[in-house]
Write an enzyme that holds these catalytic residues in place. Structure first.
Site, PDB file in Angstrom:
ATOM      1  N   GLY A 194       2.713   2.112  10.784  1.00 54.34           N
ATOM      2  CA  GLY A 194       3.648   3.224  10.655  1.00 54.34           C
ATOM      3  C   GLY A 194       4.372   3.563  11.945  1.00 54.34           C
ATOM      4  O   GLY A 194       5.019   4.599  12.054  1.00 54.34           O
ATOM      5  N   GLU A 202      -5.287  -5.067  10.363  1.00 53.28           N
ATOM      6  CA  GLU A 202      -4.236  -4.070  10.592  1.00 53.28           C
ATOM      7  C   GLU A 202      -4.497  -3.343  11.912  1.00 53.28           C
ATOM      8  O   GLU A 202      -5.277  -2.382  11.951  1.00 53.28           O
ATOM      9  CB  GLU A 202      -4.230  -3.036   9.455  1.00 53.28           C
ATOM     10  CG  GLU A 202      -3.979  -3.619   8.081  1.00 53.28           C
ATOM     11  CD  GLU A 202      -3.412  -2.574   7.129  1.00 53.28           C
ATOM     12  OE1 GLU A 202      -2.338  -2.826   6.588  1.00 53.28           O
ATOM     13  OE2 GLU A 202      -4.017  -1.504   6.961  1.00 53.28           O
ATOM     14  N   LYS A 253       0.106   4.237  -0.231  1.00 54.49           N
ATOM     15  CA  LYS A 253      -0.517   5.424   0.395  1.00 54.49           C
ATOM     16  C   LYS A 253      -0.264   6.654  -0.488  1.00 54.49           C
ATOM     17  O   LYS A 253      -0.219   6.522  -1.710  1.00 54.49           O
ATOM     18  CB  LYS A 253      -0.018   5.584   1.831  1.00 54.49           C
ATOM     19  CG  LYS A 253      -0.202   4.291   2.644  1.00 54.49           C
ATOM     20  CD  LYS A 253       0.008   4.444   4.108  1.00 54.49           C
ATOM     21  CE  LYS A 253      -0.181   3.091   4.779  1.00 54.49           C
ATOM     22  NZ  LYS A 253      -0.086   3.143   6.226  1.00 54.49           N
ATOM     23  N   SER A 273       3.629  -2.332  10.181  1.00 53.07           N
ATOM     24  CA  SER A 273       5.084  -2.379  10.362  1.00 53.07           C
ATOM     25  C   SER A 273       5.717  -3.712   9.942  1.00 53.07           C
ATOM     26  O   SER A 273       6.655  -4.185  10.585  1.00 53.07           O
ATOM     27  CB  SER A 273       5.457  -2.033  11.807  1.00 53.07           C
ATOM     28  OG  SER A 273       5.054  -0.708  12.115  1.00 53.07           O
ATOM     29  N   ASN A 308       0.869  -1.181   0.000  1.00 50.26           N
ATOM     30  CA  ASN A 308       0.000   0.000   0.000  1.00 50.26           C
ATOM     31  C   ASN A 308       0.904   1.228   0.000  1.00 50.26           C
ATOM     32  O   ASN A 308       1.510   1.550   1.011  1.00 50.26           O
ATOM     33  CB  ASN A 308      -0.895  -0.034   1.245  1.00 50.26           C
ATOM     34  CG  ASN A 308      -1.767   1.205   1.352  1.00 50.26           C
ATOM     35  OD1 ASN A 308      -1.808   2.034   0.442  1.00 50.26           O
ATOM     36  ND2 ASN A 308      -2.475   1.328   2.471  1.00 50.26           N
ATOM     37  N   HIS A 332      -9.460   1.100   4.904  1.00 55.07           N
ATOM     38  CA  HIS A 332      -8.170   1.274   5.581  1.00 55.07           C
ATOM     39  C   HIS A 332      -8.378   2.204   6.776  1.00 55.07           C
ATOM     40  O   HIS A 332      -9.174   3.145   6.713  1.00 55.07           O
ATOM     41  CB  HIS A 332      -7.130   1.849   4.616  1.00 55.07           C
ATOM     42  CG  HIS A 332      -5.753   1.801   5.188  1.00 55.07           C
ATOM     43  ND1 HIS A 332      -5.303   2.736   6.097  1.00 55.07           N
ATOM     44  CD2 HIS A 332      -4.746   0.904   5.021  1.00 55.07           C
ATOM     45  CE1 HIS A 332      -4.070   2.417   6.451  1.00 55.07           C
ATOM     46  NE2 HIS A 332      -3.708   1.306   5.827  1.00 55.07           N
ATOM     47  N   GLU A 355      -6.774   4.590   7.841  1.00 56.69           N
ATOM     48  CA  GLU A 355      -6.573   6.025   7.553  1.00 56.69           C
ATOM     49  C   GLU A 355      -7.806   6.618   6.886  1.00 56.69           C
ATOM     50  O   GLU A 355      -8.134   7.786   7.104  1.00 56.69           O
ATOM     51  CB  GLU A 355      -5.305   6.197   6.698  1.00 56.69           C
ATOM     52  CG  GLU A 355      -4.054   5.943   7.537  1.00 56.69           C
ATOM     53  CD  GLU A 355      -2.894   5.310   6.795  1.00 56.69           C
ATOM     54  OE1 GLU A 355      -2.862   5.355   5.553  1.00 56.69           O
ATOM     55  OE2 GLU A 355      -2.010   4.757   7.482  1.00 56.69           O
TER      56      GLU A 355
END
Ligand code: 13P
Length: 251
Positions: free
Chosen positions: A174, A168, A12, A214, A10, A96, A98
């Site tokens: 991250g 996730e 992003k 991660s 991904n 996702h 985010e």
């Protein structure tokens, strides 16, 4: 029916078109026939070009990171599934964290997006996962169960079979903090059991469940070797061809 191993990157909101093309070309070059399925989720602006790069590469596909739940019309700034299909996209990441966090996408909208994606011949990679506060309170399984029930479990068996699930945990995205292999396995097992209760053992067993958060070359092997982890959804490390390639070959 058997599970498909997948390593998805991904990207992003990273890379210029040139950088993205370079990355995609390097990944295609490094990919081998017995690798897991490789998916690159590139920014919208890159999809046409990267769709062309992977077109003749076996076992490499391109994904979008989001799409509209609407098919066409006056929705300024949105991108439809028809547009994605027209440039060679096969998968779409939905839900996702985010998108959930910064763009307020909730389970009801994600259920609609899932319908739109599946109804138009694309395949969703449906993300779920809990924030740190929920994990600390011990409510992570309940949290993920609600995301699946409200976002996915309205699907027919026939449609659900096409879904890839990605777990996730938000606290691992991250941050450099990975879920331990045991934590990942525990949740993947729970997710598979949730799917089994809804769709039966056969479908649950055949569902691909990816871990994200991660994932790096140094930890991929241990995480991917867990019995219910069928590959990964990789953020930061998917932006470096050598790292991503090592992750692809980790299992
Ligand atoms: P990182 O691998 O950078 O933690 O990101 C994970 C992720 O969000 C993939 O979708």
């Amino acid at each position: 029916m058997s599970r498909q191993l997948i390593v998805a990157g991904n990207w992003k909101m990273n890379t210029t078109l040139k950088e993205g093309e370079k990355l995609a070309n390097a990944i295609v070059k490094k990919s081998k026939a017995n690798d897991p399925l490789v998916i690159m989720a590139a920014p919208f602006t890159h999809l046409q070009s990267i769709g062309a790069i992977v077109k003749d590469a076996k076992g490499v596909e391109v994904a979008a990171q989001n799409c509209s739940n609407e098919l066409s019309g006056a929705y300024t700034g949105e991108v439809s599934v028809g547009m994605l299909k027209s440039v060679g996209v096969k998968y779409v990441i939905l839900g996702h964290s985010e998108r959930r966090q910064y763009f307020k996408e909730g389970n009801a909208l994600l259920a609609k997006k899932t319908n739109t994606v599946l109804g138009n011949g694309l395949l969703p990679i449906f993300c779920c996962g809990e924030p740190l506060s929920v994990r600390k309170a011990g409510n992570h399984a309940r949290h993920v169960s609600k995301q699946l029930r409200e976002g996915l479990f309205h699907l027919s068996k026939k449609d659900f079979e096409k879904v890839v699930v990605a777990y996730e945990p938000i606290w691992a995205i991250g941050t450099g903090v990975t879920a331990s292999p045991e934590q990942a396995q525990e949740m993947h097992d729970k997710i598979r059991k949730m799917i089994a209760r809804k769709y039966g053992d056969k479908i649950a067993d055949a569902t691909t469940i990816l871990y994200g958060g991660s994932v790096k070359p140094a930890n991929a092997k241990e995480i991917f070797s867990q019995p219910d982890v069928d590959g990964g959804l990789v953020g930061g490390a998917s932006l470096k061809a050598t790292d991503f390639s090592q992750i692809i070959k980790a299992r």
